[in-house]
Enzyme design. Structure first.
Site, PDB file in Angstrom:
ATOM      1  N   LYS A 180      41.420  44.141 -55.867  1.00  0.00           N
ATOM      2  CA  LYS A 180      41.411  43.387 -57.116  1.00  0.00           C
ATOM      3  C   LYS A 180      42.543  43.888 -58.002  1.00  0.00           C
ATOM      4  CE  LYS A 180      38.556  42.311 -61.155  1.00  0.00           C
ATOM      5  NZ  LYS A 180      37.290  42.533 -61.853  1.00  0.00           N
ATOM      6  N   THR A 226      33.865  44.943 -67.857  1.00  0.00           N
ATOM      7  CA  THR A 226      33.257  44.188 -68.955  1.00  0.00           C
ATOM      8  C   THR A 226      31.861  44.699 -69.258  1.00  0.00           C
ATOM      9  OG1 THR A 226      34.526  42.263 -68.224  1.00  0.00           O
ATOM     10  CG2 THR A 226      32.776  41.852 -69.790  1.00  0.00           C
ATOM     11  N   TYR A 248      39.844  48.437 -56.973  1.00  0.00           N
ATOM     12  CA  TYR A 248      40.532  47.952 -58.180  1.00  0.00           C
ATOM     13  C   TYR A 248      41.922  48.580 -58.261  1.00  0.00           C
ATOM     14  CZ  TYR A 248      39.943  45.559 -62.702  1.00  0.00           C
ATOM     15  OH  TYR A 248      40.003  44.691 -63.759  1.00  0.00           O
TER      16      TYR A 248
END
Length: 316
Positions: free
Chosen positions: A172, A60, A147
């Site tokens: 994640k 983000t 990730y």
């Protein structure tokens, strides 16, 4: 290929994250140059809203558009603004050498951890993906969450091998295969490894509230909230209702705010970031627009977003 790990300065044995996780936006000015003062103001507002941690310069936060010097500057300012009030985690990734450099920057700037994103462009077999993690985190002085998405999708057996990487404390998921994630969680938890019980799992899907119930059912309680970047009151209200099993509140927020938001998000590639930034601007933040190849919403889309935001805030 065997990667030899140096002696770790820090050894992880427990996932240190709790609560709702905030992923602040990286602010740019009208020329799309880094605006650290606007970033600091945005970050302060995020911290005031009470997240469990902030992850700066991650997905983000447009990690992929930042230079290493810019990443370092963002990390330094974030640590200064946070001033020990909550953990600050930094994005890392790219090629193997670039990812390792990012991890080094995180430690040098005093960040509390790193989110290691997938390698750039290329995809290797599971053994190669594990070596990417080992190489990037060799001698790491901060904990790392890996990730699971894109060019770094893990099998259950590969996920178990992450337990042997000293600094890795969690995984994640941004891949979105609930069955695969359930297999990974179960395989890790039942592996018998001495770090298995403390290993963390996070839901990192875009607009994670949409999948939060499903992931909670398989033992993935933590999630990152992009909505927190522009409307933390909505994000916290949703999480509070979810944890309290207030099904009617969760359903109402999903139906009247999150579902329309996702519909708008899905109209344009990259809106998982660009729409969030536009919403933050609507709320008075000076974070600016997105760097290419992302594109900002059109005026008509911003108008739609404003209506959705007003409705969402009214719900809570």
């Amino acid at each position: 290929m065997n990667i030899t790990l140096g002696k770790p300065i820090w050894k992880a044995s427990l996932m240190p994250l709790r609560g709702l996780l905030s992923f602040p936006l990286t602010a740019f000015d009208a020329r799309l140059e880094l605006d650290l003062d606007a970033f600091a103001d945005h970050l302060e507002a995020q911290i005031a809203a009470g997240p469990g941690a902030v992850f700066v310069a991650c997905g983000t936060g447009e990690f992929g558009s930042l230079s290493l010097d810019e990443l370092s500057a963002v990390a330094r300012r974030a640590v200064d603004v946070a001033a020990g009030r909550l953990p600050v985690w930094l994005g890392a990734g790219g090629g193997a050498a670039g990812a390792r450099a990012c991890v080094r920057v995180a430690a040098e700037r005093g960040a509390d951890g790193v989110l290691l994103m997938p390698p750039y462009l290329v995809t290797g077999p599971p053994a190669g993906t594990l070596d990417y993690v080992r190489y990037a985190t060799a001698d790491a002085a901060v904990p790392t969450v890996v990730y699971h998405r894109g060019t770094a999708v893990f099998t259950p057996s590969a996920a178990v091998e992450l337990l042997d990487v000293p600094s890795v404390v969690g995984l994640k998921d941004g891949y979105g295969d609930v069955e695969l994630m359930s297999k990974i969680v179960t395989t890790v938890r039942t592996s018998g490894h001495d770090r298995a019980a403390g290993f963390g799992f996070l839901n990192g899907l875009p607009t994670a509230e949409m999948s939060a119930r499903a992931y909670r059912a398989i033992g993935v309680e933590l999630y990152s909230s992009a909505v927190h970047s522009f409307a933390p009151t909505i994000a916290h209200a949703f999480r509070d209702a979810l944890l309290a099993d207030q099904t009617s509140t969760v359903d109402r927020l999903l139906a009247e705010f999150y579902l329309p938001l996702v519909a708008l998000r899905d109209t344009t590639p990259g809106f998982a970031v660009a729409l969030v930034k536009a919403a933050a601007v609507l709320r008075g933040s000076k974070v600016g627009g997105v760097r290419p190849p992302l594109v900002d919403p059109t005026p008509a889309q911003v108008d739609q977003l404003a209506v959705l935001l007003e409705k969402g805030l009214a719900l809570v």
